[in-house]
Structures are given as C-alpha cells and as structure tokens.
Write an enzyme that holds these catalytic residues in place. Structure first.
Site, mmCIF file in Angstrom:
data_model
loop_
_atom_site.group_PDB
_atom_site.id
_atom_site.type_symbol
_atom_site.label_atom_id
_atom_site.label_comp_id
_atom_site.label_asym_id
_atom_site.label_seq_id
_atom_site.Cartn_x
_atom_site.Cartn_y
_atom_site.Cartn_z
ATOM 1 N N HIS A 38 -2.750 9.210 -3.940
ATOM 2 C CA HIS A 38 -2.431 7.824 -4.268
ATOM 3 C C HIS A 38 -2.495 7.690 -5.796
ATOM 4 O O HIS A 38 -3.242 8.402 -6.458
ATOM 5 C CB HIS A 38 -3.502 6.941 -3.619
ATOM 6 C CG HIS A 38 -3.259 5.468 -3.699
ATOM 7 N ND1 HIS A 38 -3.590 4.727 -4.812
ATOM 8 C CD2 HIS A 38 -2.744 4.592 -2.802
ATOM 9 C CE1 HIS A 38 -3.289 3.447 -4.585
ATOM 10 N NE2 HIS A 38 -2.769 3.337 -3.382
ATOM 11 N N ASP A 98 -11.007 11.363 -2.319
ATOM 12 C CA ASP A 98 -10.563 9.990 -2.116
ATOM 13 C C ASP A 98 -10.621 9.721 -0.610
ATOM 14 O O ASP A 98 -9.775 10.195 0.144
ATOM 15 C CB ASP A 98 -9.138 9.842 -2.660
ATOM 16 C CG ASP A 98 -8.578 8.452 -2.411
ATOM 17 O OD1 ASP A 98 -9.214 7.660 -1.688
ATOM 18 O OD2 ASP A 98 -7.481 8.163 -2.932
ATOM 19 N N GLN A 120 -8.654 6.444 2.999
ATOM 20 C CA GLN A 120 -7.990 6.446 4.301
ATOM 21 C C GLN A 120 -8.745 7.249 5.355
ATOM 22 O O GLN A 120 -8.286 7.331 6.500
ATOM 23 C CB GLN A 120 -6.559 6.995 4.182
ATOM 24 C CG GLN A 120 -5.640 6.193 3.290
ATOM 25 C CD GLN A 120 -5.336 4.788 3.820
ATOM 26 O OE1 GLN A 120 -5.606 4.477 4.973
ATOM 27 N NE2 GLN A 120 -4.798 3.944 2.958
ATOM 28 N N LYS A 155 -10.509 -1.787 3.598
ATOM 29 C CA LYS A 155 -9.719 -0.991 4.536
ATOM 30 C C LYS A 155 -10.528 -0.608 5.768
ATOM 31 O O LYS A 155 -10.028 0.088 6.651
ATOM 32 C CB LYS A 155 -9.222 0.283 3.844
ATOM 33 C CG LYS A 155 -8.191 0.020 2.739
ATOM 34 C CD LYS A 155 -7.615 1.323 2.214
ATOM 35 C CE LYS A 155 -7.031 1.193 0.832
ATOM 36 N NZ LYS A 155 -5.630 0.741 0.813
ATOM 37 N N CYS A 211 2.422 3.593 -3.338
ATOM 38 C CA CYS A 211 1.633 4.042 -4.492
ATOM 39 C C CYS A 211 1.500 5.557 -4.487
ATOM 40 O O CYS A 211 0.438 6.105 -4.810
ATOM 41 C CB CYS A 211 0.252 3.392 -4.520
ATOM 42 S SG CYS A 211 0.332 1.627 -4.784
HETATM 43 C C1 PLP Z 1 -5.508 7.215 -0.343
HETATM 44 C C2 PLP Z 1 -5.784 5.959 -1.085
HETATM 45 N N1 PLP Z 1 -6.508 6.008 -2.209
HETATM 46 C C3 PLP Z 1 -6.808 4.906 -2.920
HETATM 47 C C4 PLP Z 1 -6.355 3.682 -2.528
HETATM 48 C C5 PLP Z 1 -6.683 2.506 -3.374
HETATM 49 O O1 PLP Z 1 -7.499 1.616 -2.689
HETATM 50 P P1 PLP Z 1 -7.860 0.225 -3.345
HETATM 51 O O2 PLP Z 1 -6.580 -0.489 -3.616
HETATM 52 O O3 PLP Z 1 -8.687 -0.449 -2.320
HETATM 53 O O4 PLP Z 1 -8.611 0.538 -4.598
HETATM 54 C C6 PLP Z 1 -5.607 3.571 -1.355
HETATM 55 C C7 PLP Z 1 -5.134 2.266 -0.876
HETATM 56 O O5 PLP Z 1 -4.009 1.885 -0.962
HETATM 57 C C8 PLP Z 1 -5.301 4.738 -0.645
HETATM 58 O O6 PLP Z 1 -4.568 4.667 0.473
#
Ligand code: PLP
Ligand code: PLP
Lengths: 420, 127, 420, 127
Positions: free
Chosen positions: A132, A210, A213, A236, A375
């Site tokens: 992401h 990370d 998910q 999430k 993203c």
């Molecule tokens: C794999 C992953 N990393 C990071 C994020 C970023 O999360 P947040 O927007 O809650 O900081 C997301 C969410 O879209 C994600 O799917």
C-alpha cells in the site's frame, strides 16, 4: 452481541452477526445495503458504538498525571485497551504497543524514527510490489534523505511474491529492513511473513509488517511470526476511526529516537534540551484518542468472542464462494492467487468497462464496492491496469451478499451491452 | 437501473464524436485524473480565433469519455473566447443526469483539458 | 441544547449549559463532580456525543474515491466539518484547514515539514517561556538537526511576555519563525498575538500560533490576527479526542513538502518516486478520523450557538470571581496577570503543600483540578516552582464551582494544619 | 475527609524520621520523579552487610516524603540482602491507605532509590 446458537462451535452465522451492526440495516437507493468495502473501512457493532458513547458520557478526561478520579479512570481504561491489543497480537509486553492514529502513522513512525536514525548511504530497504502507498511513500521520503535505496520484490503470475528476488537482494545488498504487507489490500495475497522474517533476519535485516489487512481478519501472533514491527488500524477491525497501533520489539523501540515531540513523551524539558519518557509514552506525544482506544478494546472483545480462527474460516469460505460466483459472470477477470494464501478480498475487472462505472452502477443496486488503484499504483502498473473493482468481505457478509454482487454485475453488463 | 447511464451518455461513450487527433494542430493538450486514471487529449485547429476543428482521444470511464465527446460538439465552431465563459454547470447540464460528488471530476476532465489548452488554466473548473 | 431564556442576550447561564453535559451530572466519592480541568480536556455536550453515535450508526465509511453512496455521504460530512472549522476561525479557504489528531501533531507538522525545509544553519526560531512542551520539543528536535537556534522570550513579574526581548531577537538575529501560544495554559496569560505578528512580519519572520487554549475560549480570527499558522485541538473545545486542526496560509502550505506519506496524500506513486496531492489532502495521509471531525463540527455548532463573545465574557467573569475567592483563602499564592489579558485558568499554590497533595484532597471533595508542571517545565523553572495546582473553567462552570473549590481548599488547610 | 491523609502519614511528613545526610556514607543515591518533581536521597552506612545507619533527605508531596521516612525505619539494621526481598506491596501496606494509581510512584520513590542504591536496579518496583 447476538448469540450464535444454531451454528457449530468455532463458527458463526454471518447473518446473525450482521444484526449487531446498525448501519447494515439500512437501505440505499431503496435497496438493502450490501457493504463490500471492509478492506477500506469496516462497520462497527453496537457494542463498539456504545463503548464510545459510554466513554464520553461517564469516563472522559485527559489521562496521565491527573490525580483526580475521572482522569485515573480514563487512564485505567486506556491502559486496559492497550492490554487487550497486546493479548490480541500476543505481544509480550503491552508497553511495546504504541497507539497511533492509523496504520499509515505507524508506518511513518518507523520510517521517520527508526529509518532516519539507522539508514546510511548505500543501505537498502526492501519493499514489495504488493505494498500500500502507506508503506512506500514514507520510505521514498526517508531513503532519498539518507541516500539509501529501495528495492521492490516483484510478484509472479498469481500475485505471489517472488522470494527468490528477496533472497537476491538480501545476498547482494546491505539490506537494513524488509517492509512487507501481511495481506495485499488490492489482491488478497497472504504473504509468507514468517518465512520472509526468517530469511531477512538471517541476513541481519529487520522486518516491518503492515498488518492493516491481516490483524482484522486472521489470528496474528507477533512472536510466532518473529517479526520486528507490526502496524495496523483500528477502523478496519470494527473499531472507531482515529486509533491504530504500532507494535515493535521493546529493545528496538527503546533505542529509537522519538517521533512527535510534545506533552507526555518527555521526561524533562529545559530550554537547553529534553529527555524522553519510557515506552509507550515516548511515542505518544499529545493528548491521545482515549475514547477511540476504548472503542478498539471493545472491538477486540467482539472479535475475540467470535474467535479469530472462525473469522478466518468464514472469510475463506466466502471468498471461495465469491471466486466461484464471479467466474460465472461472463467478461469477468479475477486477480490474485486462488489457494489457501488468499484473504477475503476480490479484485476484478469486467470486460473493458471502467471500474468506476461498475461501482456506480453497483451503488444504484445498493452494492458498495471500491474501484480504483486501491493506493497500490505500483502494483496496478505491474498488472498493466489503471484500476480494478474490488469487493472485500468481513464477519457480517454472507453468501447472500455475494449473490447480490453477482446479480448487480449482470445489470452492469446489461447496461453497457455485451462486449462493451 | 442506474440513472447515471442514460442512453445518451452510453451512446457518446460507445460512439464518441470527433474522436481522433489532428495533425499539425494549433493547440494540443492532455491531462489526466490520477485518482482514477481517466485521460483526455484535445487537439484544435484555430481559424480567425474560432475553433475550426476539434478532436479528442482518451480512455477512462464512460462519464469522462462521454462528456469529452459532448464537449467537442458544444464548442465546435465557437469563438475561442467563449470557452472562457463555459462553466462546469454547462457540462453537467449537457450530461443531463445528476453526477455524484465522487464522479464530478470524471465529468469535468474534458472541460479542464479544454480550458488548459485555451488559457493555461490548470485548476479544476469550479462548480 | 437547553434554551437560555432567563439570561440576557449575548450571555448564557452556565448552570443551564451544564445540563447538556451528561458526565457532569455524576457524583464522585459521593460528592457532586466539580470539573475544573477543561484546559487539559473539555467535557462533551450531548449533541456531540450523539453526532458521533449517529455517524457510526448511519454514515460511516472510508472517504474519498469511494463512489458508493455511504462513502460519498461520509465525504460530504467530513468536508462540511472542515467548512465549519474554517468559518469558526475565519479562514479564507477551508482547504487550508488540515485535520490532524491534536494541537501537538499540528505543531510537529509545521516543525517537521516547514522547519526542515526552511531552517538553515544560523537561523533562529523565537519561542516564549510560556509555551507548552508541544511547541518546544519539536523545535528542539528540528533546530538541532538543522543547526538553527532557539531563543525564548522571557516573562515579566506578572507573567506577561517581554516584547522588548522579542524586538531584540528580531533585530539582532536571523529569525525565520516566531512560535507563540495565544493563551498560556499554565498561567492564563493572553498574549498580544496580533502585535507580535506585526513585529515578526516586519522582520520577515513567520508566525505560528498555538491556539490550543484560545480557540476554545474566545473569538479567534486568523485574518484579523494576521498570523501564518494556527494549531488547536478538538478535545479542548467540546469535541471528541482524536481530531485537531492546523490552519496555514495557503501559499505557505502549498510550498511545504508533505509530512506523513501514504494513502490520499499522493497524486501519483511509482517505484521511482511520488508526486503530492493538493491541499488539504497533501497533509492528511491515511484514513482520517471522520467521525471525530463530524463531532468537532457539532461542537463548533454548539459553541457558535452560545456565541464566542459570550463564552469569553462568561470566562472573564468567572475568573475574576475565582481570583477574588481564592485570594481570601489564607496561604494561597496566585500566578499570572490579573487584567483583561487573563483567560479562564488559575494557577496557584497553597502554603508549601505539594500540589499533588492539594489535588488528591480536592478529589476526595469531588473537585477535579490539575497539579503538576502542566507540560510547561521551562516556565515552572522560571517561576521557581516545581509544580502548581491549576483550576480551569469553561462554559459549564458557574460560581458555585468556584465556591466548592474554595471550600475544598479550606479542607486541605485543615488536614495539613495551618502553616503546614 | 481524604482517607489518604491519615494522621500516621501526616506525622511522618511533618516529622520525618532519619532525616538528614551521612558524612562519608558507604552508599548514597538520589533520584526523582520528574512528573511531579518529587525527589529523595538516601545515605547509608553499612557494617557487616547490615544497614548500620540510614538517612534521607528530599522534597515533594506528603506521600513521597512520608513513605521514604517510613522506609528508613523499616530497613534500619536490616541485612542489605533483605532489601532485595522488599516489595512495593510492603511499602503500600506500611502506608496503610489505598494509594490511587496516579500516586503510586510517589509512594514508591523511596523504595526505588533504596533499591538503586543497594543493587543498581533503576526500574520502578513492580506492584
Ligand atoms: C495494506 C494496507 N496498509 C495500510 C493501509 C492504510 O491504512 P490507514 O488508512 O488506516 O492508515 C491500508 C488501508 O487502506 C492497507 O490496506
Ligand atoms: C497551550 C497548549 N498547547 C498545546 C497543547 C497540546 O494539546 P494536545 O495534547 O491536544 O495536542 C496544550 C494542551 O495541553 C496546550 O495547553
């Protein structure tokens, strides 16, 4: 929470779970809401909404140092939420669970604090094409500043990481850190994080996972995975927006300089300089989101009661059903792996209809999906698409939701005409 | 059925008017909406300050491509100065269906490209 | 909100306002709760609690790019909250109002993003001895890194800033930025920010105002003050924790590099590098606290209905009463100025009884105050005290609360004995 | 009335036992709780592994100073090894009143200084 008496132990009935979510009882454009965008943000069960409400009605105060009852009470609730987080990911020490706003801030914290203190010119940070943007952009900023390099591990045809490339970088470059998403938000790939960590550690690199998910959707045990950092977001995983977690190995966090400066993260401030507080306060400058942390604690209780193994089993079932149903819709192309290493995310395209058009028509049928680059532009570039449509599932989604999605896709085809 | 996808819009999307490029165009401009990857390029031949010929190419969603197609029909033969007057609302009216906020940029991409081409204004048209 | 029919226009009855705050109806240790710690965090009226609740029950989704109804709805609510913020501080453009977690993050954003890009070796940042740690520590970190210097403007006997020192620094050093708190959280001093801004601008320096203690308590107009940055926290102005604001002049914000990297703050990401989104998205990486922003919007509506002039008038009255009542308690020493430039904060000591002992005994009487260094250690050093006791007032406090405080202080004296 | 401030505690606060310093002490150690500015210094003279003499000075809240005073009485004459056994609970029991979480560090500062002096353990005692 509703009781789940008709389902075998260790499983649950998603249609009953759905009853706990007020927002999912709505209709949209006159159709029942079919919410299939939990990878972007999950909905909240009543117990979480009520925990927030109760916090502000009866327990709210600034924490730490307040010697009056309300402040001590709020502090205790905040600490309790941190302990719940620690148990949930099997962290050996709650003090190593730092509350942040979201996964993005957690990942930036590592890049800014650890990265700026530890990356030297010529060092390498290894990321993957499944990341992401939140796990790419901070590293682009920090490596540019430090004269370090980023390498991206490519994927194979099924959307799985090419570990041979990881090995190659680990062997041939001075890799200081490997940053990898546990579950790819755009493809659903579950990456072999324990395996990656073992290889990275053997080469002397740290491992940042990370977990945005994964933590919401499956049992995640930082000790079993043997990683160094884990980042995730409360919103999430049934919790409120505004709260997230960075877990790190205690000795690594202790050696890191602070990130944000301000109240509560200091030991002593003079006009000549400052010294830092102990963990976790060192990384929690300013008034934290106590209410949101309490809400996250309630979400963790809810998930724990369902059982994270059951959550994973449910998603395995529903994604299998979705892959099967969508494959029957003519013109659908599915992305991502189709084995055990597939989480509850389904990215697809339909003929050459733009995903935004798909999502708009689905919306008019009450079906909420995401369309875009998720993203993950480097991944989209790699797949040779500008965008995909993405349906993602959670504890409240049942096969009925998948059927609605598949039916709505037929409507899209009808509108655009076959072969559109 | 989705109101957004009236026959009129689908028709412009399937059979875009003035589709193509102009060799030795007087003005050419291309821009994209990186959020969704919509892309529009406009070529124009100008005679006596009027748009003698206009063509577009692009890729992206039906809304962005249909609105670009409609736009070329709206301005063909018009005075270049008239483009300054053209508002976001004019395009939205021409589309004739309610455009939700998340899709407005799709609908306005063509106009943005046209205004950039004519005046170098690269902001999104206000609406 | 309760109706205020018995009070003259432009004022309100604090005892009626208090009815809107569920938490203040509680008893603590069997005594009615007398909450006098609003400078640390304010309590929330029912309308704010209900706005949060309604958001999660009916409107929650991730924002931006979602083309389905729920996401568009959440996006509209988020934008509307931003417009309310802009109107509240008379910002010319809502896009220059960046949502952050709290004032601390806002101040760090300026230090990290503006400071690291603009401070050169030999430059000076002028702060004051009245600053909260949040407006000191980030500048210590960034100036150390950039080879710049911090100068602190001292205070006079009454706790007012010595503007002659400011002039001296502006004249003799290369001052790039003046950072000043609008209201000193430990003393209640209201600083002449417009005057300071005029002098700083004449010398070519930017002005960063910490509005954490002013925006909640008085009309603040960024255009009238003619400053460059304003930072504040939602939780101190009846809003939820987890949301704060950085306002900045548009052209300055546009020229600044981003701070956190991640989703929504980019225009385009490739493996070779990234470009940034427009304001305010550039500074809002990751999923924001949409619900908390909506709650802040409800808080602003509530404050606006009371009228910020009336809020200020109420606090002027109550602090005058408090200063009078506390001066009658033998052994009390009061800190801070006693004129028009005094906000609703009263710092004091009682004989040589440690403030923590005072606060603990007050707590047993149901009176919640703060005791400590108030995250203003340099100021405490300057005053020659380790800590003070601090009572702070807001819209729900009436003279009755001051009376309870004064009575409870007599209890403290009784326990510790006269001259303790 | 505040339970916390029983006569016993106020007495130790007003009339601290073993208050002062030891010249040529065998062990001296000082520490503070920066959050509230409490400060305690302990001097000890050791004979045959026993605490032959112990004195403290300090400033801060009643809880921190009274507990330091009580502590010196508790360990006077004790074997240095026994200090390792001394737990946070022992001090809290000696104080004899419920200590709220925010005040626990006040109550334990003396023990922290004593343990640091004797063993170099600088963490806060667990309780
Ligand atoms: C794999 C992953 N990393 C990071 C994020 C970023 O999360 P947040 O927007 O809650 O900081 C997301 C969410 O879209 C994600 O799917
Ligand atoms: C003057 C001042 N600045 C900054 C802050 C920090 O606010 P927050 O903790 O909400 O970031 C405070 C609050 O204590 C304050 O009083």
């Amino acid at each position: 929470m509703s009781t789940h008496t008709t389902t075998p132990p260790g499983t649950f009935d998603a249609r009953q779970v759905k009853q706990d979510f007020p927002i999912l009882q709505q209709t949209v454009h006159g159709k029942p809401l079919t919410y299939l965008d939990s990878a972007a943000s999950s909905q909240k069960p009543l117990v979480v909404i009520e925990a927030l409400d109760a916090y502000y009605r009866a327990s709210n105060a600034n924490i730490h140092r307040g010697v009056y009852w309300l402040s001590e009470h709020a502090t205790a609730l905040y600490d309790e939420a941190r302990e719940k987080v620690a148990r949930f990911i099997n962290a050996p020490d709650p003090r190593s669970c730092v509350f942040v706003r979201n996964a993005t801030e957690a990942l930036n914290l590592v890049a800014y604090s650890w990265g700026r203190a530890n990356l030297e010119p010529g060092d390498t940070v290894v990321l993957t094409l499944l990341e992401h943007h939140s796990n790419i952009v901070p590293w682009q900023i920090v490596t540019a500043e430090r004269g370090a390099t980023i390498r991206y591990v490519d994927i194979d045809h099924d959307g799985r990481l090419r570990l041979d490339q990881l090995d190659h970088y680990l062997r041939t470059e001075r890799v200081k850190l490997v940053g990898v998403t546990h579950v790819a938000n755009a493809l659903g790939t579950i990456n072999p994080v324990a395996e990656i960590a073992a290889r990275a550690h053997a080469a002397g690199a740290l491992v940042l996972v990370d977990g945005a998910q994964s933590v919401p959707h499956m049992p995640v045990d930082v000790q079993a995975l043997d990683v160094d950092f884990l980042a995730f977001s409360g919103h999430k995983m049934l919790g409120p927006m505004g709260i997230g977690v960075l877990w790190g190995r205690r000795e690594i966090l202790e050696a890191m300089p602070p990130f944000l400066g301000g109240g509560d993260m200091i030991r002593e401030v003079t006009t000549c300089g400052s010294t830092w507080a102990d963990l976790p306060a060192k990384f929690e400058a300013g008034t934290p989101s106590v209410g949101d942390a309490v809400g996250l604690g309630a979400a963790i209780d809810y998930l724990t009661a369902l059982g994270m193994d059951a959550v994973r089993a449910h998603e395995r079932e529903i994604v299998a059903y979705a892959l099967e149903r969508l494959a029957q819709v003519p013109g659908v192309t599915l992305y991502g792996p189709t084995g055990e290493d597939r989480a509850g995310v389904v990215s697809f395209t339909l003929d050459d209809i733009h995903p935004h058009d798909i999502a708009s028509i689905l919306d008019s049928e009450g079906v909420a999906i995401r369309a875009g680059h998720h993203c993950a532009q480097p991944l989209m570039d790699r797949l040779g698409v500008v965008a995909t449509a993405r349906a993602s599932f959670y504890v409240y989604n049942s096969e009925e939701d998948v059927d609605r999605l598949a039916d709505a896709l037929q409507t899209v085809r009808r509108i655009f005409g076959p072969g559109a | 059925m989705a109101d957004l996808y009236r026959e009129n819009i689908l028709d412009h999307y399937r059979n875009p008017r003035n589709y193509g490029t102009i060799e030795n165009a007087d003005i050419s401009y291309e821009d994209s909406n990186p959020l969704c990857g919509d892309r529009v390029r406009i070529d124009m031949r100008i005679e006596d300050g009027k748009i003698a010929e206009i063509k577009f190419t692009g890729r992206g969603c039906a809304i962005s491509q249909a609105s670009a197609s409609m736009l070329t029909e709206m301005v063909e033969g018009a005075d270049l100065d008239e483009i300054r007057e053209l508002s976001a609302q004019d395009i939205l009216d021409e589309l004739g269906v309610p455009i939700s906020p998340a899709r407005v940029k799709c609908a306005l991409l063509g106009l943005k490209v046209l205004k950039s081409a004519a005046y170098g204004i690269t902001d999104w048209p206000e609406h």
